[in-house]
Design a protein around this motif. Structure first.
Motif, PDB file in Angstrom:
ATOM      1  N   TYR A   1      -2.430  20.447  13.639  1.00  0.00           N
ATOM      2  CA  TYR A   1      -2.955  19.150  14.045  1.00  0.00           C
ATOM      3  C   TYR A   1      -4.449  19.088  13.779  1.00  0.00           C
ATOM      4  CZ  TYR A   1       1.460  18.529  16.427  1.00  0.00           C
ATOM      5  OH  TYR A   1       2.791  18.405  16.693  1.00  0.00           O
ATOM      6  N   ALA A   2      -4.927  17.923  13.368  1.00  0.00           N
ATOM      7  CA  ALA A   2      -6.342  17.720  13.054  1.00  0.00           C
ATOM      8  C   ALA A   2      -7.178  17.730  14.328  1.00  0.00           C
ATOM      9  CB  ALA A   2      -6.537  16.400  12.326  1.00  0.00           C
TER      10      ALA A   2
ATOM     11  N   GLY B   1     -13.001  18.668  12.530  1.00  0.00           N
ATOM     12  CA  GLY B   1     -12.639  18.871  11.133  1.00  0.00           C
ATOM     13  C   GLY B   1     -11.718  20.047  10.882  1.00  0.00           C
ATOM     14  N   GLY B   2     -11.496  20.876  11.885  1.00  0.00           N
ATOM     15  CA  GLY B   2     -10.596  22.025  11.743  1.00  0.00           C
ATOM     16  C   GLY B   2      -9.153  21.635  12.056  1.00  0.00           C
ATOM     17  N   TRP B   3      -8.307  22.651  12.095  1.00  0.00           N
ATOM     18  CA  TRP B   3      -6.880  22.457  12.387  1.00  0.00           C
ATOM     19  C   TRP B   3      -6.463  23.359  13.507  1.00  0.00           C
ATOM     20  CZ3 TRP B   3      -4.577  18.462  10.091  1.00  0.00           C
ATOM     21  CH2 TRP B   3      -5.162  17.951   8.924  1.00  0.00           C
ATOM     22  N   ALA B   4      -5.577  22.898  14.370  1.00  0.00           N
ATOM     23  CA  ALA B   4      -5.033  23.691  15.476  1.00  0.00           C
ATOM     24  C   ALA B   4      -3.524  23.733  15.334  1.00  0.00           C
ATOM     25  CB  ALA B   4      -5.419  23.067  16.809  1.00  0.00           C
ATOM     26  N   TRP B   5      -2.941  24.918  15.599  1.00  0.00           N
ATOM     27  CA  TRP B   5      -1.479  25.046  15.598  1.00  0.00           C
ATOM     28  C   TRP B   5      -0.945  24.520  16.905  1.00  0.00           C
ATOM     29  CZ3 TRP B   5       1.671  26.135  11.673  1.00  0.00           C
ATOM     30  CH2 TRP B   5       1.117  26.737  10.543  1.00  0.00           C
TER      31      TRP B   5
ATOM     32  N   ILE C   1      -1.531  15.141  11.560  1.00  0.00           N
ATOM     33  CA  ILE C   1      -0.725  16.291  11.147  1.00  0.00           C
ATOM     34  C   ILE C   1      -1.169  16.742   9.769  1.00  0.00           C
ATOM     35  CG2 ILE C   1       1.624  17.061  10.597  1.00  0.00           C
ATOM     36  CD1 ILE C   1       2.596  15.073  12.729  1.00  0.00           C
ATOM     37  N   HIS C   2      -1.303  18.050   9.599  1.00  0.00           N
ATOM     38  CA  HIS C   2      -1.748  18.615   8.315  1.00  0.00           C
ATOM     39  C   HIS C   2      -0.825  18.129   7.192  1.00  0.00           C
ATOM     40  CE1 HIS C   2      -2.741  21.541   5.227  1.00  0.00           C
ATOM     41  NE2 HIS C   2      -3.828  21.844   5.938  1.00  0.00           N
TER      42      HIS C   2
END
Length: 81
Positions: free
Chosen positions: A72-73, A77-81, A44-45
């Motif tokens: 979410y990681a 390396g990116g983030w997803a909602w 989690i961010h």
């Protein structure tokens, strides 16, 4: 759980992941082996930790239904909602 389109996980009271649904891997790129027994807050961010912690406290106090938007990681390396 297995046919849900949204990512879902089952966690222990110690904060580690027991099981993830197939959408978790499809969306975030992690394999089950990479996430099982890991702390779920790791995925989690950091900016979303306070609201997540608040919801967990509400659940432990008896809240039976909840929904939360958080990042979410992804394995890349990116983030997803």
């Amino acid at each position: 759980f297995d046919i849900g389109l949204n990512i879902m996980l089952i966690g222990r009271f110690d904060g580690t992941i027991v099981k993830v649904n197939p959408a978790f891997g499809r969306t975030l790129g992690w394999t089950d082996a990479e996430v099982l027994d890991q702390p779920w807050m790791r995925f989690i961010h950091p900016d979303d930790h306070p609201v997540t912690t608040q919801k967990v406290e509400e659940i432990l106090a008896g809240l039976t239904q909840w929904e939360i938007d958080q990042r979410y990681a992804r394995k890349d390396g990116g983030w997803a909602w």
